[in-house]
Write a protein that holds these residues in place. Sequence first.
Motif, mmCIF file in Angstrom:
data_model
loop_
_atom_site.group_PDB
_atom_site.id
_atom_site.type_symbol
_atom_site.label_atom_id
_atom_site.label_comp_id
_atom_site.label_asym_id
_atom_site.label_seq_id
_atom_site.Cartn_x
_atom_site.Cartn_y
_atom_site.Cartn_z
ATOM 1 N N SER A 1 -11.194 33.308 2.296
ATOM 2 C CA SER A 1 -11.311 33.462 4.061
ATOM 3 C C SER A 1 -11.927 32.173 4.546
ATOM 4 O O SER A 1 -12.630 31.436 3.887
ATOM 5 C CB SER A 1 -11.931 34.969 4.308
ATOM 6 O OG SER A 1 -13.420 34.527 4.077
ATOM 7 N N PRO A 2 -11.839 31.843 5.778
ATOM 8 C CA PRO A 2 -12.364 30.891 6.489
ATOM 9 C C PRO A 2 -14.002 31.037 6.341
ATOM 10 O O PRO A 2 -14.644 30.201 6.318
ATOM 11 C CB PRO A 2 -11.822 30.595 7.872
ATOM 12 C CG PRO A 2 -10.325 31.235 7.725
ATOM 13 C CD PRO A 2 -10.493 32.380 6.837
ATOM 14 N N SER A 3 -14.273 32.136 6.708
ATOM 15 C CA SER A 3 -15.717 32.545 6.893
ATOM 16 C C SER A 3 -16.398 32.151 5.673
ATOM 17 O O SER A 3 -17.550 31.908 5.388
ATOM 18 C CB SER A 3 -15.957 33.990 7.252
ATOM 19 O OG SER A 3 -15.486 34.909 6.436
ATOM 20 N N LEU A 4 -15.715 32.588 4.263
ATOM 21 C CA LEU A 4 -16.384 32.256 3.093
ATOM 22 C C LEU A 4 -16.554 30.822 2.849
ATOM 23 O O LEU A 4 -17.357 30.510 2.145
ATOM 24 C CB LEU A 4 -15.551 32.947 1.901
ATOM 25 C CG LEU A 4 -15.895 34.554 1.882
ATOM 26 C CD1 LEU A 4 -14.842 35.089 0.830
ATOM 27 C CD2 LEU A 4 -17.286 34.818 1.472
ATOM 28 N N ARG A 5 -15.397 30.022 3.165
ATOM 29 C CA ARG A 5 -15.481 28.733 2.939
ATOM 30 C C ARG A 5 -16.834 28.136 3.868
ATOM 31 O O ARG A 5 -17.367 27.496 3.450
ATOM 32 C CB ARG A 5 -14.313 27.968 3.559
ATOM 33 C CG ARG A 5 -13.059 28.168 2.529
ATOM 34 C CD ARG A 5 -11.999 27.243 2.817
ATOM 35 N NE ARG A 5 -11.180 27.845 4.070
ATOM 36 C CZ ARG A 5 -10.146 28.713 4.052
ATOM 37 N NH1 ARG A 5 -10.159 29.399 3.131
ATOM 38 N NH2 ARG A 5 -9.500 29.111 5.267
ATOM 39 N N GLU A 6 -16.925 28.478 4.927
ATOM 40 C CA GLU A 6 -18.121 28.008 5.734
ATOM 41 C C GLU A 6 -19.345 28.508 5.190
ATOM 42 O O GLU A 6 -20.395 27.730 4.879
ATOM 43 C CB GLU A 6 -17.936 28.638 7.416
ATOM 44 C CG GLU A 6 -19.156 28.355 8.093
ATOM 45 C CD GLU A 6 -19.319 26.740 8.291
ATOM 46 O OE1 GLU A 6 -20.438 26.378 8.722
ATOM 47 O OE2 GLU A 6 -18.394 26.174 8.186
ATOM 48 N N LEU A 7 -19.376 29.843 4.690
ATOM 49 C CA LEU A 7 -20.701 30.334 4.044
ATOM 50 C C LEU A 7 -21.142 29.397 2.785
ATOM 51 O O LEU A 7 -22.138 29.442 2.544
ATOM 52 C CB LEU A 7 -20.372 31.725 3.638
ATOM 53 C CG LEU A 7 -21.704 32.538 3.029
ATOM 54 C CD1 LEU A 7 -23.086 32.093 3.822
ATOM 55 C CD2 LEU A 7 -21.335 33.956 2.738
ATOM 56 N N GLN B 1 -14.260 40.074 3.419
ATOM 57 C CA GLN B 1 -14.627 40.263 4.829
ATOM 58 C C GLN B 1 -16.144 39.870 5.182
ATOM 59 O O GLN B 1 -16.663 40.275 6.281
ATOM 60 C CB GLN B 1 -14.570 41.679 5.195
ATOM 61 C CG GLN B 1 -12.962 42.112 5.003
ATOM 62 C CD GLN B 1 -12.014 41.241 5.949
ATOM 63 O OE1 GLN B 1 -12.252 41.336 6.948
ATOM 64 N NE2 GLN B 1 -11.019 40.869 5.176
ATOM 65 N N GLU C 1 -19.548 38.258 5.852
ATOM 66 C CA GLU C 1 -19.791 37.378 6.906
ATOM 67 C C GLU C 1 -21.223 36.620 6.550
ATOM 68 O O GLU C 1 -22.168 37.362 5.921
ATOM 69 C CB GLU C 1 -20.115 37.853 8.479
ATOM 70 C CG GLU C 1 -18.863 38.456 8.842
ATOM 71 C CD GLU C 1 -17.569 37.249 9.291
ATOM 72 O OE1 GLU C 1 -18.211 36.328 9.401
ATOM 73 O OE2 GLU C 1 -16.417 37.530 9.399
ATOM 74 N N ALA C 2 -21.532 35.241 7.221
ATOM 75 C CA ALA C 2 -22.758 34.514 6.801
ATOM 76 C C ALA C 2 -24.224 35.410 7.369
ATOM 77 O O ALA C 2 -24.936 35.408 6.645
ATOM 78 C CB ALA C 2 -22.964 33.567 7.429
#
Length: 338
Positions: free
Chosen positions: A142-148, A114, A116-117
């Motif tokens: 998670s998608p948010s970890l991929r972006e981070l 969970q 977040e950046a």
Amino acid sequence: MVKNIVTFGEVMLRLSTQTGVRLNQTDQFTAHYGGAEANVAVSLAHFGYSVYFVSKVPDNLLGNAVERHLKSHGVQTNYLLKGGERLGTYYLEAGAGERSAQVTYDRKYSSFSQLEAVEIDIEEILQTASLFHVTGITLALSPSLRELVFLILKKAKEMGVKTSFDFNYRAKLWSQQEFSEAIKPLLPYIDICFCGELDAVHLLGLNQADGFLPQKERLKYYYQKLKETYPNIQYVCSTFRTVISSTSNRLKGNLFVEDELYQSKVHTLEPIVDRVGGGDAFAAGILWGILEELPPEQIITFATAASALKHTVYGDCNVFSSKEVFQFANTEPGKIVR
């Protein structure tokens, strides 16, 4: 110059059955803490580096246990965040004979997944770093970890920090197609890549090499193709593992650099005490050798020896110093060191 290393990923609680007992039979477990990037951090700390592990754990007794685990191995926890609902867990049913070990995950909605950046300051974390390491397991969560991860790798290259990525594909977490779509935007920002023959074919979609080629030549073909597409990748690494049984394997290391493929000797791993973390020990050995600017032959010898040693101890983590790894690499197997 002091070389600081940053790794980023999830620590989980591992609950293992005794050998010969299935998961649905057991009434007791052995507990360990570990995770791919955390295991690399522990190894590199034992090799004498200043290592910072970036993650998030719940603010409870389990989170405190993770922090204690990392500190006990010399890993810096300045960037270990507290919060969220739970610590990810996985159950390991020990293999025996020809029966493979089996992993059952219980990690959804963990504190780390969970993350977040906005919760971390990327520039602060990387400001004194010589190297940043992460794996494909983190991407899967998670998608948010991929972006981070993308943001961290991009910032690392802007700041002149070496980057390392281990594919570590886990079929129980996501599909090959999902992995392929996630990894391709990251590859232009990676200096050191841990990727095997099957990864090249099934995850990167490279054309298959001639099946009649020797294994070494096939691997070299894939690594050359990878370098043609991503010339920024300086090192590509993997292992060849021959599985005789759950407690008997053969292991050889591979390191591709400057268009040459270097290989270690074959290590006979028998009996295997605990295979979990063997790949992370290999990765840490490669990273140590690169940071120490060793010749390629010494790097791959050291890294494969480090992995072989990991198979002789319980738990996820390799707990040997660089001196001990060198001594093992240059000593007759099984000989008493007096």
